[in-house]
Design an enzyme around this catalytic site. Structure first.
Site, PDB file in Angstrom:
ATOM      1  N   GLY A 156       0.855  -1.193   0.000  1.00  0.00           N
ATOM      2  CA  GLY A 156       0.000   0.000   0.000  1.00  0.00           C
ATOM      3  C   GLY A 156       0.887   1.236   0.000  1.00  0.00           C
ATOM      4  O   GLY A 156       2.014   1.198  -0.493  1.00  0.00           O
ATOM      5  N   ARG A 157       0.368   2.325   0.582  1.00  0.00           N
ATOM      6  CA  ARG A 157       1.123   3.588   0.547  1.00  0.00           C
ATOM      7  C   ARG A 157       2.508   3.457   1.179  1.00  0.00           C
ATOM      8  O   ARG A 157       3.512   3.832   0.594  1.00  0.00           O
ATOM      9  CB  ARG A 157       0.371   4.664   1.336  1.00  0.00           C
ATOM     10  CG  ARG A 157      -0.869   5.189   0.689  1.00  0.00           C
ATOM     11  CD  ARG A 157      -1.410   6.347   1.526  1.00  0.00           C
ATOM     12  NE  ARG A 157      -2.766   6.644   1.157  1.00  0.00           N
ATOM     13  CZ  ARG A 157      -3.829   6.000   1.616  1.00  0.00           C
ATOM     14  NH1 ARG A 157      -3.688   5.035   2.487  1.00  0.00           N
ATOM     15  NH2 ARG A 157      -5.032   6.321   1.217  1.00  0.00           N
ATOM     16  N   ILE A 158       2.543   2.925   2.411  1.00  0.00           N
ATOM     17  CA  ILE A 158       3.816   2.930   3.150  1.00  0.00           C
ATOM     18  C   ILE A 158       4.762   1.871   2.586  1.00  0.00           C
ATOM     19  O   ILE A 158       5.960   2.130   2.402  1.00  0.00           O
ATOM     20  CB  ILE A 158       3.557   2.742   4.667  1.00  0.00           C
ATOM     21  CG1 ILE A 158       2.678   3.890   5.180  1.00  0.00           C
ATOM     22  CG2 ILE A 158       4.865   2.694   5.435  1.00  0.00           C
ATOM     23  CD1 ILE A 158       2.156   3.715   6.606  1.00  0.00           C
ATOM     24  N   ILE A 236       6.981  -2.035  11.304  1.00  0.00           N
ATOM     25  CA  ILE A 236       6.555  -0.713  11.791  1.00  0.00           C
ATOM     26  C   ILE A 236       5.036  -0.589  11.632  1.00  0.00           C
ATOM     27  O   ILE A 236       4.488   0.505  11.768  1.00  0.00           O
ATOM     28  CB  ILE A 236       7.257   0.445  11.027  1.00  0.00           C
ATOM     29  CG1 ILE A 236       7.100   0.286   9.516  1.00  0.00           C
ATOM     30  CG2 ILE A 236       8.717   0.550  11.372  1.00  0.00           C
ATOM     31  CD1 ILE A 236       6.109   1.154   8.893  1.00  0.00           C
ATOM     32  N   ALA A 237       4.366  -1.706  11.334  1.00  0.00           N
ATOM     33  CA  ALA A 237       2.926  -1.638  11.019  1.00  0.00           C
ATOM     34  C   ALA A 237       2.083  -1.713  12.298  1.00  0.00           C
ATOM     35  O   ALA A 237       1.619  -0.684  12.792  1.00  0.00           O
ATOM     36  CB  ALA A 237       2.563  -2.732  10.030  1.00  0.00           C
ATOM     37  N   ARG A 238       1.895  -2.895  12.822  1.00  0.00           N
ATOM     38  CA  ARG A 238       1.138  -3.071  14.059  1.00  0.00           C
ATOM     39  C   ARG A 238       1.619  -4.312  14.778  1.00  0.00           C
ATOM     40  O   ARG A 238       1.940  -5.324  14.142  1.00  0.00           O
ATOM     41  CB  ARG A 238      -0.355  -3.280  13.766  1.00  0.00           C
ATOM     42  CG  ARG A 238      -1.180  -2.026  13.657  1.00  0.00           C
ATOM     43  CD  ARG A 238      -1.276  -1.241  14.979  1.00  0.00           C
ATOM     44  NE  ARG A 238      -2.056  -0.038  14.821  1.00  0.00           N
ATOM     45  CZ  ARG A 238      -1.562   1.144  14.411  1.00  0.00           C
ATOM     46  NH1 ARG A 238      -0.282   1.288  14.147  1.00  0.00           N
ATOM     47  NH2 ARG A 238      -2.358   2.196  14.292  1.00  0.00           N
ATOM     48  N   GLU A 267       0.950  -3.648  23.413  1.00  0.00           N
ATOM     49  CA  GLU A 267       1.680  -2.442  23.843  1.00  0.00           C
ATOM     50  C   GLU A 267       0.967  -1.794  25.033  1.00  0.00           C
ATOM     51  O   GLU A 267      -0.263  -1.807  25.061  1.00  0.00           O
ATOM     52  CB  GLU A 267       1.718  -1.413  22.695  1.00  0.00           C
ATOM     53  CG  GLU A 267       2.574  -1.844  21.542  1.00  0.00           C
ATOM     54  CD  GLU A 267       2.506  -0.865  20.362  1.00  0.00           C
ATOM     55  OE1 GLU A 267       2.032   0.276  20.554  1.00  0.00           O
ATOM     56  OE2 GLU A 267       2.918  -1.247  19.262  1.00  0.00           O
ATOM     57  N   HIS A 285       7.112   2.569  19.176  1.00  0.00           N
ATOM     58  CA  HIS A 285       6.025   2.972  18.267  1.00  0.00           C
ATOM     59  C   HIS A 285       6.175   4.457  17.875  1.00  0.00           C
ATOM     60  O   HIS A 285       5.272   5.263  18.130  1.00  0.00           O
ATOM     61  CB  HIS A 285       4.656   2.712  18.919  1.00  0.00           C
ATOM     62  CG  HIS A 285       3.548   2.562  17.915  1.00  0.00           C
ATOM     63  ND1 HIS A 285       2.464   1.743  18.098  1.00  0.00           N
ATOM     64  CD2 HIS A 285       3.349   3.147  16.699  1.00  0.00           C
ATOM     65  CE1 HIS A 285       1.651   1.832  17.059  1.00  0.00           C
ATOM     66  NE2 HIS A 285       2.176   2.683  16.189  1.00  0.00           N
ATOM     67  N   ILE A 286       7.311   4.746  17.245  1.00  0.00           N
ATOM     68  CA  ILE A 286       7.607   6.153  16.917  1.00  0.00           C
ATOM     69  C   ILE A 286       7.683   6.408  15.416  1.00  0.00           C
ATOM     70  O   ILE A 286       8.186   7.451  14.993  1.00  0.00           O
ATOM     71  CB  ILE A 286       8.943   6.607  17.564  1.00  0.00           C
ATOM     72  CG1 ILE A 286      10.098   5.664  17.162  1.00  0.00           C
ATOM     73  CG2 ILE A 286       8.801   6.712  19.077  1.00  0.00           C
ATOM     74  CD1 ILE A 286      11.478   6.191  17.531  1.00  0.00           C
TER      75      ILE A 286
HETATM   76  C1  DGY Z   1      -0.485   5.023  12.762  1.00  0.00           C
HETATM   77  O1  DGY Z   1      -0.751   6.132  12.315  1.00  0.00           O
HETATM   78  O2  DGY Z   1      -1.235   4.057  12.600  1.00  0.00           O
HETATM   79  C2  DGY Z   1       0.800   4.873  13.505  1.00  0.00           C
HETATM   80  O3  DGY Z   1       0.944   3.622  14.033  1.00  0.00           O
HETATM   81  C3  DGY Z   1       0.948   5.924  14.573  1.00  0.00           C
HETATM   82  O4  DGY Z   1       1.181   7.121  14.014  1.00  0.00           O
END
Ligand code: DGY
Length: 330
Positions: A156-158, A236-238, A267, A285-286
């Site tokens: 997707g986008r990211i 870095i997703a979830r 978390e 989660h930054i």
């Molecule tokens: C999101 O936007 O889903 C990130 O995990 C936090 O900014």
């Protein structure tokens, strides 16, 4: 004209709320911590709109407590904290913040990838401890990045942004997704492959799918076992997409080489097994935490509320099409 009544569940960059403050009474949780469940239920009462965070569980109970609300604007692109079904049943529109955090989060995936590949955290610790005795040919030997294979799970986008950033490193790019991504194929010669093939072939696997029932524990003992023993996993997703207990075991037994994680199951708890192994870099989660991005997220959340109020419906809806079908007036 009576002002709309807005609540923000935790302090976010207030500059982003300027426009909202012109037309609304805005109350913000004064404490820099998530609300307790009781506080959340109490504070949504009587509001026209609420800006929520990924740490707030917005389910039917909260929606009922917020009777008459015109919408919830989530300050995150992820929306696994929102109960879409409950909202749609109650004809409550929901929004998120896509687009504005794409580059920052993709950059963070790269930051983790390099931190792991070049053993930045371990070597920095040695510098601070005073134990460094000078240059050594066998010290902190890491992995190569340039020319390696990058596997993007969820283009997707990211995921797309992360893949495009690999251009400078001449990587072979594979991606696994339900739909083809012609931009990636054209720009990078990326190849869409089945998930299992991506795991078998990639040197770096980066996770970019949302957390949904179908992606919960997508990375588990069985799928992690398909990865190369030299491979690195970046998430870095979830949290919850990766089974952290299984990952800790795979890292401990060196069945995969390393991981870089910004998100965790449950978390702010971190699986104790992850804290014990040296071959993982952990961040709190930054991924979207840059000045510009957090401000843009605040602006977009505020703009969504304004759009709820003036009847346009959310700008970046999560469930609006379904809501619109039921209530064309929203
Ligand atoms: C999101 O936007 O889903 C990130 O995990 C936090 O900014």
């Amino acid at each position: 004209m009576a002002k709309y009544n807005v609540y923000v569940t935790r302090l976010i960059p207030v500059e982003g709320l300027t426009l909202l403050r012109e037309t609304c009474n805005v109350e913000i949780n004064p404490e820099d911590r998530p609300l307790t469940r009781e506080e959340l239920l109490r504070n949504v009462k009587g509001r026209d709109g609420v800006i929520t965070l990924l740490t707030d569980r917005i389910d039917g109970e909260v929606m009922d407590a917020a009777k008459g609300i015109k919408g919830f604007a989530n300050y995150a692109v992820g929306f696994d904290n929102l109960d879409l079904k409950a909202a749609t049943e109650r004809k409550i529109p929901l929004s998120n913040t896509p687009g504005v955090l794409t580059l920052a989060t993709a950059e963070m995936a790269w930051a983790l990838l390099f931190a792991v590949a070049r053993r930045l955290i371990e070597s920095e610790k040695v510098m601070r401890s005073g134990a460094w005795q000078g240059w050594g040919p066998l010290q902190f030997i890491g992995g190569d990045v340039t020319g390696k294979t990058l596997g993007i799970v969820g283009a997707g986008r990211i995921g797309t942004a992360m893949a495009l950033m690999s251009k400078g490193f001449a990587m072979k790019v594979l991606y696994a997704d339900e739909v083809a991504n012609p931009a990636l194929e054209k720009e990078l010669g990326a190849r869409k492959v089945p998930f299992e093939e991506l795991l078998r072939e990639s040197d770096f696997v980066s996770v970019h799918v949302p957390l949904m029932p179908s992606t919960r524990h997508l990375f588990n003992a069985k799928t992690l076992a398909l990865m190369k023993p030299t491979a690195t996993l970046v998430n870095i997703a979830r949290g919850g997409i990766v089974d952290d207990a299984a990952l800790a075991q795979a890292l401990r037994e060196r069945r995969i080489a390393a991981a870089g994680l910004d998100v965790f199951e449950g978390e702010p708890q971190v699986h104790p097994g992850l804290l014990e192994v040296p071959n993982v870099v952990l961040t709190p989660h930054i991924a979207s935490a840059t000045v510009g991005t957090r401000l843009a997220m605040a602006n977009l959340a505020a703009d969504n509320l304004i759009a709820f109020f003036d009847g346009r419906g959310p700008l970046t809806p999560v469930n609006t099409p379904a809501v619109r079908t039921i209530t064309p007036s929203i």
